[in-house]
Design an enzyme around this catalytic site. Structure first.
Site, PDB file in Angstrom:
ATOM      1  N   GLU A 121       0.844  -1.208   0.000  1.00  0.00           N
ATOM      2  CA  GLU A 121       0.000   0.000   0.000  1.00  0.00           C
ATOM      3  C   GLU A 121       0.871   1.247   0.000  1.00  0.00           C
ATOM      4  O   GLU A 121       1.957   1.230   0.578  1.00  0.00           O
ATOM      5  CB  GLU A 121      -0.848   0.042   1.292  1.00  0.00           C
ATOM      6  CG  GLU A 121      -1.559  -1.244   1.579  1.00  0.00           C
ATOM      7  CD  GLU A 121      -2.379  -1.194   2.863  1.00  0.00           C
ATOM      8  OE1 GLU A 121      -2.337  -0.173   3.584  1.00  0.00           O
ATOM      9  OE2 GLU A 121      -3.074  -2.191   3.133  1.00  0.00           O
ATOM     10  N   LYS A 170       2.225   4.471   1.525  1.00  0.00           N
ATOM     11  CA  LYS A 170       2.251   4.964   2.905  1.00  0.00           C
ATOM     12  C   LYS A 170       1.954   6.458   2.851  1.00  0.00           C
ATOM     13  O   LYS A 170       2.775   7.253   2.390  1.00  0.00           O
ATOM     14  CB  LYS A 170       3.617   4.698   3.546  1.00  0.00           C
ATOM     15  CG  LYS A 170       3.652   5.100   5.003  1.00  0.00           C
ATOM     16  CD  LYS A 170       4.944   4.649   5.655  1.00  0.00           C
ATOM     17  CE  LYS A 170       4.934   4.915   7.146  1.00  0.00           C
ATOM     18  NZ  LYS A 170       4.781   6.322   7.498  1.00  0.00           N
ATOM     19  N   ASP A 188       1.433  10.169   3.935  1.00  0.00           N
ATOM     20  CA  ASP A 188       2.080  11.001   4.941  1.00  0.00           C
ATOM     21  C   ASP A 188       1.068  11.976   5.541  1.00  0.00           C
ATOM     22  O   ASP A 188       0.984  13.132   5.153  1.00  0.00           O
ATOM     23  CB  ASP A 188       3.251  11.755   4.293  1.00  0.00           C
ATOM     24  CG  ASP A 188       4.247  12.224   5.330  1.00  0.00           C
ATOM     25  OD1 ASP A 188       4.090  11.846   6.510  1.00  0.00           O
ATOM     26  OD2 ASP A 188       5.167  12.963   4.969  1.00  0.00           O
ATOM     27  N   TYR A 210      -7.070   1.983   6.055  1.00  0.00           N
ATOM     28  CA  TYR A 210      -6.156   0.889   5.737  1.00  0.00           C
ATOM     29  C   TYR A 210      -6.176  -0.264   6.738  1.00  0.00           C
ATOM     30  O   TYR A 210      -5.352  -1.162   6.660  1.00  0.00           O
ATOM     31  CB  TYR A 210      -4.726   1.388   5.557  1.00  0.00           C
ATOM     32  CG  TYR A 210      -4.205   2.238   6.724  1.00  0.00           C
ATOM     33  CD1 TYR A 210      -4.047   1.700   7.993  1.00  0.00           C
ATOM     34  CD2 TYR A 210      -3.866   3.574   6.527  1.00  0.00           C
ATOM     35  CE1 TYR A 210      -3.584   2.459   9.042  1.00  0.00           C
ATOM     36  CE2 TYR A 210      -3.394   4.350   7.573  1.00  0.00           C
ATOM     37  CZ  TYR A 210      -3.258   3.795   8.824  1.00  0.00           C
ATOM     38  OH  TYR A 210      -2.804   4.553   9.857  1.00  0.00           O
ATOM     39  N   CYS A 250      28.503  43.564  -9.957  1.00  0.00           N
ATOM     40  CA  CYS A 250      28.883  44.758 -10.729  1.00  0.00           C
ATOM     41  C   CYS A 250      28.948  46.000  -9.864  1.00  0.00           C
ATOM     42  O   CYS A 250      29.220  47.084 -10.359  1.00  0.00           O
ATOM     43  CB  CYS A 250      27.918  44.967 -11.887  1.00  0.00           C
ATOM     44  SG  CYS A 250      26.282  45.508 -11.352  1.00  0.00           S
TER      45      CYS A 250
HETATM   46  S1  IVH Z   1      -0.655   0.286   8.877  1.00  0.00           S
HETATM   47  C1  IVH Z   1       0.118  -2.094  12.440  1.00  0.00           C
HETATM   48  N1  IVH Z   1      -0.939   1.341   6.473  1.00  0.00           N
HETATM   49  O1  IVH Z   1       2.274   5.001   9.081  1.00  0.00           O
HETATM   50  C2  IVH Z   1      -0.088  -1.297  11.229  1.00  0.00           C
HETATM   51  N2  IVH Z   1      -0.046   2.696   8.199  1.00  0.00           N
HETATM   52  O2  IVH Z   1       4.618   4.222  10.916  1.00  0.00           O
HETATM   53  C3  IVH Z   1      -0.137   0.135  11.499  1.00  0.00           C
HETATM   54  N3  IVH Z   1       0.470   4.994   7.530  1.00  0.00           N
HETATM   55  O3  IVH Z   1       0.901   5.250  12.258  1.00  0.00           O
HETATM   56  C4  IVH Z   1      -0.264   1.026  10.398  1.00  0.00           C
HETATM   57  N4  IVH Z   1      -0.209   4.807   5.441  1.00  0.00           N
HETATM   58  O4  IVH Z   1       0.002   6.780  10.408  1.00  0.00           O
HETATM   59  C5  IVH Z   1      -0.540   1.535   7.751  1.00  0.00           C
HETATM   60  N5  IVH Z   1      -1.273   2.174   4.322  1.00  0.00           N
HETATM   61  C6  IVH Z   1      -0.878   2.363   5.587  1.00  0.00           C
HETATM   62  C7  IVH Z   1      -0.385   3.603   6.039  1.00  0.00           C
HETATM   63  C8  IVH Z   1       0.036   3.719   7.360  1.00  0.00           C
HETATM   64  C9  IVH Z   1       0.303   5.623   6.354  1.00  0.00           C
HETATM   65  C10 IVH Z   1       1.054   5.605   8.752  1.00  0.00           C
HETATM   66  C11 IVH Z   1       0.204   5.465   9.981  1.00  0.00           C
HETATM   67  C12 IVH Z   1       1.046   4.745  10.987  1.00  0.00           C
HETATM   68  C13 IVH Z   1       2.422   4.987  10.465  1.00  0.00           C
HETATM   69  C14 IVH Z   1       3.307   3.851  10.899  1.00  0.00           C
END
Ligand code: IVH
Length: 700
Positions: free
Chosen positions: A126, A128, A130, A262, A447
């Site tokens: 997926e 990630k 921000d 997610y 200059c």
């Molecule tokens: S899963 C146990 N999926 O990343 C699984 N996190 O460093 C927990 N985040 O706190 C998170 N996109 O804020 C998951 N597709 C995604 C995500 C995602 C962004 C962020 C989320 C989490 C942080 C983890």
């Protein structure tokens, strides 16, 4: 109306509005017009105003309007919201896969043989996002509470702010027959197919997701804040967090926050077999999931996904800082278990950061073509997003002051796409006290001319006696959209100028091959090519010639306008301010700048020198030329010319070009694979011609 009828109508309107919200904000595919939607909303508002006792918190009218809070309450997450382990390289991502295989090597589900060997784990990969992690709680299908991640165990209660996010449903979609499908949709339109919930509404559903602010919205907010002299947000993530953690929900409502879901926390009544199934279920309930999520067999496919996403990253409307890899099978996830902070079955595989910290060694001043002085931080080289940078723009004095940037500071630098790297902020905690504030000098460092400030920008007043301005002017003159002298790059211009071969743009036409050959890195062939390119550039169109001169405020558009209006360079040069002001699209500043340019004796001298060297100053004969009065529209790729070349040919012969199909278009020139313009043109019955016919019209 009887009370029960009113109740029923209210309920029906809510279902309907919720459904259209979903079509618009989640699926991005509305089935009614904004006006029709507004009508439904107004009807509901009217009924609720007359019957306030029937208002419920999940009514679409209740998204905005809650009163500001004094402080946020707290919400304890039933299941802790964990964070993720990070990987930064192929090796680390591969190591994650190997560790999983090792841990699971005794598990029968892994391979038919049961253990070891060449097994492949199925992952879900997926983007990630921000933003900031939140949890939504639905009880019997209704949104009842929402919170931030906080420390993972307890977060802040931001329920009323989350309500303002339109892509968060206030009610989950129901299984067929229970609502969504049989709501009385707009007359004459069949109900659009909507994804079917896979499961009946659970009595409790905790959904996890990332709230984010689209990049465009972030930029807009910062522009507004700048105007209002408010501190700017450093990035979309901070802006999203700042917007969600507002005590006044009206502020949150004014920011177009969005969400991708997610994962889940507690789900009562459903047991998902895989993460993929969980996501499908969320989608079915009308929750927004990311469309780029992919199922991958084995780590190789995940690595390819990472690479693909890193390439796509600059074109996405939201910030993505990596991918998240999750073991798909929930049985395997459970076997792998969690460590203190993070699950063993998931990993964040980050992209190369686009932000880094480094130290400013000095601040230099760059002088542009128009004399604008730009402060540039010269820094300890750092790799940002895969590119080593050691210079970053500080924009202007106001920006330096606002960020309080000093020489010696440790700063965060950022590079986004093709944009010039910039200093985002100072890490003030790292200051030793020896840092030196910086002021743009009063004299041009190149200059020594006086520097004057206009608005936020400082300008060198040296004009063409300033070597930096001359070099930049020459670079502009030869550029692709100006005189288009092929093979003459910025470095060459620096070299020619520094070696005294050219002092102004006209000198280019007096260059001799033998002179060039005396310079380093030039050989017979390359020098010859350059001489040819220079020769070829002696027949510009009038707009190109005017644009190439580099008059302040005169871009390509104004150059075209001037050419069309005056027909020759000579006539343009003679126009006084009043005459210039009478021309369409030319305002007082531009008129002044054009007038001043042609009053400057040095500029006149250069123009005369160009003419003497054989640069032809073309004449646009108004209403003359074979194509006078004719408008052309291009669609699809042409074989013999680029779009720009074709347009130029039309203009040279007195014709015009259009951008869209309209009644004013006389010819539609259709190249290979024409697009929607072509369809529209045909429907409108416009005269469509082939490239061959177009060439004949041009007399080619
Ligand atoms: S899963 C146990 N999926 O990343 C699984 N996190 O460093 C927990 N985040 O706190 C998170 N996109 O804020 C998951 N597709 C995604 C995500 C995602 C962004 C962020 C989320 C989490 C942080 C983890």
């Amino acid at each position: 109306m009887r009370k029960s009828d009113i109740e029923q109508e209210i309920e029906k309107l809510r279902e309907e509005i919720n459904y259209h919200n979903y079509r618009y904000y989640v699926l991005d595919s509305p089935v009614i017009s904004d006006a029709e939607y507004d009508k439904l909303m107004r009807r509901l508002e009217g009924l609720e105003a007359r019957h306030p006792e029937l208002i419920t918190p999940d009514s679409p009218t209740q998204r905005i309007g809650a009163k500001p809070l004094d402080t946020f309450g707290t919400i304890t997450h039933t299941i802790p919201m964990l964070s993720l382990n990070n990987a930064f390289s192929i090796e680390e991502a591969t190591e994650f896969d190997e560790r999983i295989k090792r841990l699971l090597s005794t598990h029968p589900a892994l391979s038919p043989e049961g253990r070891g060997g060449n097994v492949m784990i199925e992952y879900v990969a997926e983007p990630k996002i921000d933003g900031l992690a939140i949890e939504l709680v639905y009880e019997d299908g209704r949104f009842t509470a929402g919170s931030t991640r906080g420390d993972g165990y307890t977060g802040e209660d931001v329920t009323q702010n989350l309500r303002t996010i339109k892509s968060i449903p206030m009610r989950l979609l129901k299984k067929q027959g229970l609502g969504t499908r049989d709501v009385g949709l707009v007359k004459n339109k069949p109900p659009a197919p909507s994804p079917q919930p896979l499961f009946s509404t659970p009595s409790r559903l905790e959904v996890r997701g990332e709230v984010f602010l689209p990049i465009k919205a972030f930029e807009k907010i910062n522009k507004e804040r700048e105007k209002a002299a408010e501190p700017l947000f450093a990035n979309p993530r901070n802006a999203a967090a700042g917007s969600l953690r507002q005590l006044d929900p009206r502020i949150t409502a004014s920011r177009p926050l969005d969400i991708f879901c997610y994962g889940v926390g507690v789900v009562e009544g459903i047991k998902f077999k895989s993460h993929w199934e969980t996501l499908e279920a969320l989608k079915g309930f009308g929750l927004k999931t990311n469309p780029l999520i992919m199922k991958c067999s084995g780590i190789k496919e995940v690595l390819a996904y990472h690479q693909d996403m890193e390439g796509k990253r600059d074109n996405l409307p939201y910030e993505v800082d990596g991918i998240v890899i999750k073991v798909n099978d929930i049985g395997l996830q459970e076997r792998l278990g969690v460590l203190t902070r993070s699950p063993r079955w998931a990993l964040a595989y980050k992209f190369k950061p686009r932000e880094e910290t480094t130290k400013i060694h000095k601040i230099e001043i760059g002088v542009g073509r128009t004399g604008a002085l730009t402060p540039v931080a010269v820094m300890e080289p750092v790799e940002v997003g895969g590119v080593t940078i050691e210079r970053a723009t500080l924009h202007n004095q106001d920006e330096i002051d606002r960020k309080d940037v000093r020489v010696g500071d440790t700063v965060v630098v950022q590079r986004a796409g093709d944009v010039i790297p910039e200093v985002v902020m100072v890490i003030k905690e790292k200051r030793s006290g020896r840092e030196k504030p910086f002021k743009i000098p009063e004299k041009c460092p190149l200059c020594n001319s006086k520097v004057e400030r206009i608005g936020a920008i400082h300008f060198c007043t040296g004009g063409l006696s300033c070597p930096a301005q001359v070099k930049e002017t020459i670079k502009h003159f030869v550029s692709k959209r100006a005189m288009d002298i092929d093979g003459l790059g910025d470095k060459h211009i620096e070299q020619f100028f520094d070696d005294g071969l050219i002092k102004d743009v006209a000198d280019l036409y007096y260059l001799k091959k033998d002179d060039i050959l005396t310079l380093e890195r030039w050989a017979e062939k390359s020098a010859e090519n350059l001489m040819d390119a220079i020769e070829k550039s002696k027949h510009p169109t009038l707009p190109r010639l005017i644009y190439a001169l580099g008059i302040r405020q005169v871009g390509e558009h104004i150059a075209h306008v001037l050419a069309e209006e005056f027909g020759t360079l000579e006539a343009t040069m003679k126009a006084d301010k009043e005459r210039l002001l009478s021309v369409r699209d030319i305002g007082p500043e531009t008129a002044e700048s054009i007038y001043d340019f042609f009053q400057e004796p040095h500029n006149i001298k250069v123009i005369e020198k160009l003419n003497k060297a054989g640069v032809v100053f073309p004449q646009i004969k108004k209403a003359a030329g074979k194509l006078a009065g004719k408008t052309f529209l291009f669609t699809g790729a042409l074989e013999s010319f680029s779009r720009d070349e074709a347009k130029e040919l039309v203009e040279k012969q007195g014709g015009k070009t259009g951008a869209a199909a309209s009644k004013n278009v006389d010819y539609v020139v259709a190249g290979a694979e024409p697009g929607s313009k072509y369809e529209r043109a045909r429907k409108m019955g416009l005269h469509v011609i082939t490239e061959e016919e177009f060439k004949r019209l041009l007399g080619l």
